[in-house]
Write an enzyme that holds these catalytic residues in place. Structure first.
Site, mmCIF file in Angstrom:
data_model
loop_
_atom_site.group_PDB
_atom_site.id
_atom_site.type_symbol
_atom_site.label_atom_id
_atom_site.label_comp_id
_atom_site.label_asym_id
_atom_site.label_seq_id
_atom_site.Cartn_x
_atom_site.Cartn_y
_atom_site.Cartn_z
ATOM 1 N N THR A 1 0.860 -1.193 0.000
ATOM 2 C CA THR A 1 0.000 0.000 0.000
ATOM 3 C C THR A 1 0.895 1.241 0.000
ATOM 4 O OG1 THR A 1 -0.186 0.198 2.424
ATOM 5 C CG2 THR A 1 -1.785 -1.232 1.306
ATOM 6 N N GLY A 2 0.400 2.302 -0.643
ATOM 7 C CA GLY A 2 1.232 3.500 -0.757
ATOM 8 C C GLY A 2 2.486 3.211 -1.557
ATOM 9 N N THR B 1 3.228 4.375 -4.532
ATOM 10 C CA THR B 1 3.472 5.325 -5.635
ATOM 11 C C THR B 1 4.674 6.221 -5.394
ATOM 12 O OG1 THR B 1 2.050 6.989 -4.626
ATOM 13 C CG2 THR B 1 0.996 5.451 -6.165
ATOM 14 N N SER B 2 5.259 6.168 -4.219
ATOM 15 C CA SER B 2 6.237 7.191 -3.847
ATOM 16 C C SER B 2 7.167 6.643 -2.765
ATOM 17 C CB SER B 2 5.450 8.403 -3.304
ATOM 18 O OG SER B 2 6.287 9.371 -2.749
ATOM 19 N N GLY B 3 8.329 7.242 -2.641
ATOM 20 C CA GLY B 3 9.192 7.020 -1.489
ATOM 21 C C GLY B 3 9.494 5.560 -1.175
ATOM 22 N N ILE B 4 9.291 5.187 0.077
ATOM 23 C CA ILE B 4 9.647 3.846 0.569
ATOM 24 C C ILE B 4 8.822 2.772 -0.143
ATOM 25 C CG2 ILE B 4 9.560 2.334 2.602
ATOM 26 C CD1 ILE B 4 10.129 4.893 4.316
ATOM 27 N N TYR C 1 0.744 11.337 15.102
ATOM 28 C CA TYR C 1 1.533 10.471 14.207
ATOM 29 C C TYR C 1 2.249 9.387 15.016
ATOM 30 C CZ TYR C 1 5.136 9.121 10.808
ATOM 31 O OH TYR C 1 5.969 8.410 9.961
ATOM 32 N N SER D 1 7.399 3.789 12.732
ATOM 33 C CA SER D 1 8.299 4.954 12.691
ATOM 34 C C SER D 1 9.050 5.091 14.003
ATOM 35 C CB SER D 1 7.495 6.240 12.468
ATOM 36 O OG SER D 1 8.321 7.378 12.652
HETATM 37 N N1 LIG Z 1 10.174 9.268 5.142
HETATM 38 C C1 LIG Z 1 10.370 9.124 6.446
HETATM 39 O O1 LIG Z 1 11.207 9.813 7.042
HETATM 40 C C2 LIG Z 1 9.606 8.091 7.219
HETATM 41 C C3 LIG Z 1 10.057 7.776 8.517
HETATM 42 C C4 LIG Z 1 9.356 6.847 9.274
HETATM 43 C C5 LIG Z 1 8.234 6.231 8.750
HETATM 44 N N2 LIG Z 1 7.815 6.576 7.492
HETATM 45 C C6 LIG Z 1 6.602 5.903 7.002
HETATM 46 O O2 LIG Z 1 6.874 5.254 5.788
HETATM 47 C C7 LIG Z 1 5.682 5.217 5.000
HETATM 48 C C8 LIG Z 1 5.998 5.735 3.624
HETATM 49 O O3 LIG Z 1 6.464 7.072 3.752
HETATM 50 P P1 LIG Z 1 7.288 7.812 2.600
HETATM 51 O O4 LIG Z 1 8.330 8.604 3.281
HETATM 52 O O5 LIG Z 1 7.642 6.880 1.524
HETATM 53 O O6 LIG Z 1 6.153 8.863 2.138
HETATM 54 P P2 LIG Z 1 5.639 9.344 0.713
HETATM 55 O O7 LIG Z 1 6.772 9.434 -0.255
HETATM 56 O O8 LIG Z 1 4.817 10.522 1.011
HETATM 57 O O9 LIG Z 1 4.699 8.128 0.241
HETATM 58 C C9 LIG Z 1 3.505 7.888 0.907
HETATM 59 C C10 LIG Z 1 2.714 6.868 0.125
HETATM 60 O O10 LIG Z 1 1.500 6.627 0.845
HETATM 61 C C11 LIG Z 1 0.426 6.846 -0.027
HETATM 62 N N3 LIG Z 1 -0.738 7.312 0.687
HETATM 63 C C12 LIG Z 1 -0.865 8.369 1.511
HETATM 64 N N4 LIG Z 1 -2.106 8.472 1.955
HETATM 65 C C13 LIG Z 1 -2.798 7.454 1.396
HETATM 66 C C14 LIG Z 1 -4.136 7.009 1.462
HETATM 67 N N5 LIG Z 1 -5.059 7.662 2.186
HETATM 68 N N6 LIG Z 1 -4.489 5.919 0.754
HETATM 69 C C15 LIG Z 1 -3.589 5.268 -0.003
HETATM 70 N N7 LIG Z 1 -2.318 5.632 -0.113
HETATM 71 C C16 LIG Z 1 -1.935 6.712 0.584
HETATM 72 C C17 LIG Z 1 0.908 7.844 -1.048
HETATM 73 O O11 LIG Z 1 0.126 7.709 -2.212
HETATM 74 P P3 LIG Z 1 -0.509 8.924 -3.034
HETATM 75 O O12 LIG Z 1 0.157 8.854 -4.352
HETATM 76 O O13 LIG Z 1 -1.953 8.600 -3.105
HETATM 77 O O14 LIG Z 1 -0.242 10.188 -2.266
HETATM 78 C C18 LIG Z 1 2.341 7.363 -1.252
HETATM 79 O O15 LIG Z 1 2.362 6.285 -2.156
HETATM 80 C C19 LIG Z 1 4.632 6.042 5.742
HETATM 81 O O16 LIG Z 1 3.787 5.175 6.466
HETATM 82 C C20 LIG Z 1 5.475 6.872 6.700
HETATM 83 O O17 LIG Z 1 4.762 7.227 7.859
HETATM 84 C C21 LIG Z 1 8.466 7.473 6.712
#
Ligand SMILES: NC(=O)c1ccc[n+]([C@@H]2O[C@H](COP(=O)([O-])OP(=O)(O)OC[C@H]3O[C@@H](n4cnc5c(N)ncnc54)[C@H](OP(=O)(O)O)[C@@H]3O)[C@@H](O)[C@H]2O)c1
Length: 248
Positions: free
Chosen positions: A12-13, A15-18, A150, A137
């Site tokens: 899930t999620g 499309t971006s990042g992790i 969060y 996290s």
């Molecule tokens: N980056 C960090 O520093 C960090 C640290 C600790 C934990 N995390 C966790 O790692 C996970 C991924 O984070 P990321 O940094 O890769 O963030 P990101 O680049 O913003 O990616 C977030 C992903 O979640 C999707 N998403 C958000 N809201 C959604 C919803 N309501 N329904 C379906 N998809 C949804 C987004 O899709 P859309 O294209 O629809 O927006 C995107 O694919 C998150 O759970 C975040 O809390 C991140």
């Protein structure tokens, strides 16, 4: 290496990042991959980035009816599911006094309630063995200002890794969590901060991390591969902290 050869995975999620990097690593390891996101455009861009090799499903993680539909779609596409990476998540930062019910519910809905009910809907189609990886996290472990909601959602996911493992391990389902520290992804651009402030925040975060840098999405994705693979059959209910030492 093909450590996930033949495995069917839902991220899930994705499309971006992790999530996107995890999809890339999973495909490289031989898995069949489905990703979700909310936005048709970001889904199309991600599909392109993955060489057209993934299945994409538009699904809002906060919408429980859509989680049910997603589970049905995964059942139709894959039959059974070997791996779920519950990664979709948002970060909303506010001082305690500025939270309202709508914002609270939004974070809880996407980060906790949606993943919980998605797992419930997927129960009938999980393979034996199967692996669930929950993206928690470091904020579950540190007292960073403005992250009360969060951090609570992420602490709940780490708890679910343990409680659901206790419940589901007899069905061959292992549940583990990863708790990343600051990882360089588009997430930080979504905090709504002006660019100058963002630079200041990034520098300040980096300075607090003992290894003095942000982590990379690929570093987290490689750990997801391990937890999802048959190399980790004895890893059950764990939480892997990948934070450059931030929580020390
Ligand atoms: N980056 C960090 O520093 C960090 C640290 C600790 C934990 N995390 C966790 O790692 C996970 C991924 O984070 P990321 O940094 O890769 O963030 P990101 O680049 O913003 O990616 C977030 C992903 O979640 C999707 N998403 C958000 N809201 C959604 C919803 N309501 N329904 C379906 N998809 C949804 C987004 O899709 P859309 O294209 O629809 O927006 C995107 O694919 C998150 O759970 C975040 O809390 C991140």
């Amino acid at each position: 290496m093909e450590r996930l050869k033949g495995k069917r995975a839902l991220i899930t999620g994705g499309t971006s990042g992790i999530g996107l990097e995890t999809a890339r690593q999973f495909l490289a390891e031989g898995a069949r991959v489905a990703i979700t996101g909310r936005n048709p455009e970001t889904l199309a861009t991600a599909l392109n980035a993955l060489g057209g090799e993934a299945l994409v499903f538009e699904s809002d993680a906060a919408n429980i009816a859509e989680q049910k539909k997603l589970a049905e779609q995964i059942g139709e596409a894959f039959g059974t599911l070997d791996i779920l990476v519950a990664n979709a998540g948002i970060v909303e930062m506010r001082p305690m006094g500025q939270w309202d019910e709508a914002a609270f519910d939004r974070s809880i809905g996407i980060n906790l309630k949606g993943p919980f009910f998605l797992i419930q809907e997927l129960l009938p189609i999980f393979a034996n063995p199967a692996s669930i990886v929950l993206m928690a996290s470091v904020n579950a472990h540190i007292g960073m200002a403005n992250t009360s909601v969060y951090g609570a959602t992420k602490a709940a996911l780490a708890s679910l890794a343990r409680t659901l493992s206790g419940e589901l391990v007899s069905q061959g389902i292992r549940v583990n969590a990863i708790s990343p520290g600051p990882i360089a992804t588009p997430l930080y651009g979504k905090l709504g901060l002006p660019e100058a402030d963002m630079k200041h925040v990034a520098a300040s975060i980096q300075n607090q991390v003992p290894v003095k840098r942000f982590g990379e999405a690929i570093e987290v994705a490689k750990a997801v591969v391990f937890l999802a693979s048959d190399e980790a059959p004895f890893t059950v209910g764990s939480e892997l902290l990948m934070d450059g030492g931030l929580a020390l």
